[in-house]
Design an enzyme around this catalytic site. Sequence first.
Site, PDB file in Angstrom:
ATOM      1  N   TYR A   1      24.338 -31.153 -38.835  1.00 35.77           N
ATOM      2  CA  TYR A   1      23.682 -30.741 -37.598  1.00 35.77           C
ATOM      3  C   TYR A   1      23.745 -29.231 -37.415  1.00 35.77           C
ATOM      4  O   TYR A   1      24.673 -28.563 -37.886  1.00 35.77           O
ATOM      5  CB  TYR A   1      24.368 -31.384 -36.388  1.00 35.77           C
ATOM      6  CG  TYR A   1      24.205 -32.870 -36.273  1.00 35.77           C
ATOM      7  CD1 TYR A   1      23.077 -33.426 -35.672  1.00 35.77           C
ATOM      8  CD2 TYR A   1      25.185 -33.739 -36.735  1.00 35.77           C
ATOM      9  CE1 TYR A   1      22.928 -34.799 -35.541  1.00 35.77           C
ATOM     10  CE2 TYR A   1      25.051 -35.115 -36.607  1.00 35.77           C
ATOM     11  CZ  TYR A   1      23.918 -35.629 -36.010  1.00 35.77           C
ATOM     12  OH  TYR A   1      23.784 -36.989 -35.884  1.00 35.77           O
TER      13      TYR A   1
ATOM     14  N   TYR B   1      29.497 -47.224 -30.614  1.00 42.11           N
ATOM     15  CA  TYR B   1      28.871 -47.913 -31.740  1.00 42.11           C
ATOM     16  C   TYR B   1      29.854 -48.843 -32.449  1.00 42.11           C
ATOM     17  O   TYR B   1      29.481 -49.938 -32.875  1.00 42.11           O
ATOM     18  CB  TYR B   1      28.273 -46.904 -32.709  1.00 42.11           C
ATOM     19  CG  TYR B   1      26.992 -46.288 -32.188  1.00 42.11           C
ATOM     20  CD1 TYR B   1      25.874 -47.068 -31.924  1.00 42.11           C
ATOM     21  CD2 TYR B   1      26.903 -44.920 -31.939  1.00 42.11           C
ATOM     22  CE1 TYR B   1      24.708 -46.520 -31.433  1.00 42.11           C
ATOM     23  CE2 TYR B   1      25.727 -44.354 -31.446  1.00 42.11           C
ATOM     24  CZ  TYR B   1      24.643 -45.163 -31.191  1.00 42.11           C
ATOM     25  OH  TYR B   1      23.480 -44.617 -30.694  1.00 42.11           O
TER      26      TYR B   1
ATOM     27  N   LEU C   1      20.073 -42.207 -28.396  1.00 46.67           N
ATOM     28  CA  LEU C   1      20.448 -43.163 -27.360  1.00 46.67           C
ATOM     29  C   LEU C   1      21.251 -42.405 -26.315  1.00 46.67           C
ATOM     30  O   LEU C   1      22.267 -41.787 -26.632  1.00 46.67           O
ATOM     31  CB  LEU C   1      21.287 -44.305 -27.945  1.00 46.67           C
ATOM     32  CG  LEU C   1      21.875 -45.312 -26.957  1.00 46.67           C
ATOM     33  CD1 LEU C   1      20.787 -46.000 -26.154  1.00 46.67           C
ATOM     34  CD2 LEU C   1      22.727 -46.348 -27.694  1.00 46.67           C
ATOM     35  N   GLY C   2      20.794 -42.402 -25.075  1.00 48.25           N
ATOM     36  CA  GLY C   2      21.483 -41.672 -24.030  1.00 48.25           C
ATOM     37  C   GLY C   2      21.273 -42.298 -22.667  1.00 48.25           C
ATOM     38  O   GLY C   2      20.286 -43.003 -22.444  1.00 48.25           O
TER      39      GLY C   2
ATOM     40  N   HIS D   1      22.940 -41.527 -37.116  1.00 46.79           N
ATOM     41  CA  HIS D   1      23.805 -40.378 -37.379  1.00 46.79           C
ATOM     42  C   HIS D   1      24.462 -39.949 -36.081  1.00 46.79           C
ATOM     43  O   HIS D   1      23.850 -40.031 -35.004  1.00 46.79           O
ATOM     44  CB  HIS D   1      23.003 -39.216 -37.963  1.00 46.79           C
ATOM     45  CG  HIS D   1      22.320 -39.546 -39.242  1.00 46.79           C
ATOM     46  ND1 HIS D   1      20.967 -39.387 -39.433  1.00 46.79           N
ATOM     47  CD2 HIS D   1      22.805 -40.070 -40.404  1.00 46.79           C
ATOM     48  CE1 HIS D   1      20.648 -39.762 -40.663  1.00 46.79           C
ATOM     49  NE2 HIS D   1      21.742 -40.203 -41.260  1.00 46.79           N
TER      50      HIS D   1
ATOM     51  N   TYR E   1      16.291 -47.414 -37.753  1.00 39.55           N
ATOM     52  CA  TYR E   1      16.976 -46.124 -37.616  1.00 39.55           C
ATOM     53  C   TYR E   1      16.962 -45.726 -36.145  1.00 39.55           C
ATOM     54  O   TYR E   1      15.896 -45.625 -35.527  1.00 39.55           O
ATOM     55  CB  TYR E   1      16.289 -45.057 -38.464  1.00 39.55           C
ATOM     56  CG  TYR E   1      16.877 -43.673 -38.310  1.00 39.55           C
ATOM     57  CD1 TYR E   1      18.240 -43.458 -38.415  1.00 39.55           C
ATOM     58  CD2 TYR E   1      16.059 -42.571 -38.065  1.00 39.55           C
ATOM     59  CE1 TYR E   1      18.785 -42.186 -38.281  1.00 39.55           C
ATOM     60  CE2 TYR E   1      16.588 -41.295 -37.936  1.00 39.55           C
ATOM     61  CZ  TYR E   1      17.950 -41.112 -38.040  1.00 39.55           C
ATOM     62  OH  TYR E   1      18.491 -39.851 -37.901  1.00 39.55           O
TER      63      TYR E   1
ATOM     64  N   LEU F   1      17.250 -42.993 -33.572  1.00 42.53           N
ATOM     65  CA  LEU F   1      17.170 -41.537 -33.490  1.00 42.53           C
ATOM     66  C   LEU F   1      17.998 -40.992 -32.335  1.00 42.53           C
ATOM     67  O   LEU F   1      18.679 -39.971 -32.491  1.00 42.53           O
ATOM     68  CB  LEU F   1      15.710 -41.085 -33.318  1.00 42.53           C
ATOM     69  CG  LEU F   1      14.756 -41.241 -34.492  1.00 42.53           C
ATOM     70  CD1 LEU F   1      14.288 -42.672 -34.659  1.00 42.53           C
ATOM     71  CD2 LEU F   1      13.538 -40.338 -34.311  1.00 42.53           C
TER      72      LEU F   1
END
Length: 234
Positions: free
Chosen positions: A194, A179, A130-131, A167, A126, A128
């Site tokens: 969200y 993605y 990514l930046g 997500h 999973y 959480l």
Amino acid sequence: MVPSLDVESYIQRYSNSKDSNRDNHDTTSPYFSPLFTSAADLQLRFLCPSDLDQVKDLCKEWFPIQYPEAWYRDITSDPRFYSLAAVYQSKLVGLLIAEVKQSDAINKEDKGILDGRMYSNCTVGYILSLGVCSSFRRQGVASLLLDSFLNHVTQSENQICKAIYLHVLTMNSAAIRFYEKHYFRLHSFLPYYYSVDGKCKDGFTYVLYINGGHPPWGLLYPFLETILKYSFIH
């Protein structure tokens, strides 16, 4: 130990690319292209507790979601998280936070990712967060981070990991393009998933199947991605 990747080839490939997608979470920031003085200056390493303040500042800058203090402590100290940083000249310029967990620990909104009867004893990855810092986007940094995690979950000792999922906000077109470029596929729509600035926003679940994993079979599955995308485009 961070899986070994050819950093130099990534930098050369992406820094000269005119049509590469923006890295994750970049929807409004202008694009500035610093030249890497040397590919050796960009390194991957796992986060440690001393990174907490810098990670907190970056996440507040990159993401519209507010994370609790405990979350920052966990991702910089708890070994169950695959918390990987891209470091350039001693500064964090990119982060990937992921974990590998048992399939029965998937939240109820994502239970349909795998067929529980077939994959009752498997694990899933999973992602959480990514930046990448705005001035380092479109140069392969996010791809380098993601591929390091993919290498990890596809090693021989991790063959029981059958899927990676994440997500993303439905409005985050840059992240979605990123993605999809890396073969993640739309799995489900998450209404009001969200909370952003006190307002509820919709999300998507995206999945990449690995190590022979596949989604539950059903009459609608081959057409589900097309149906969901058509609904939002129109």
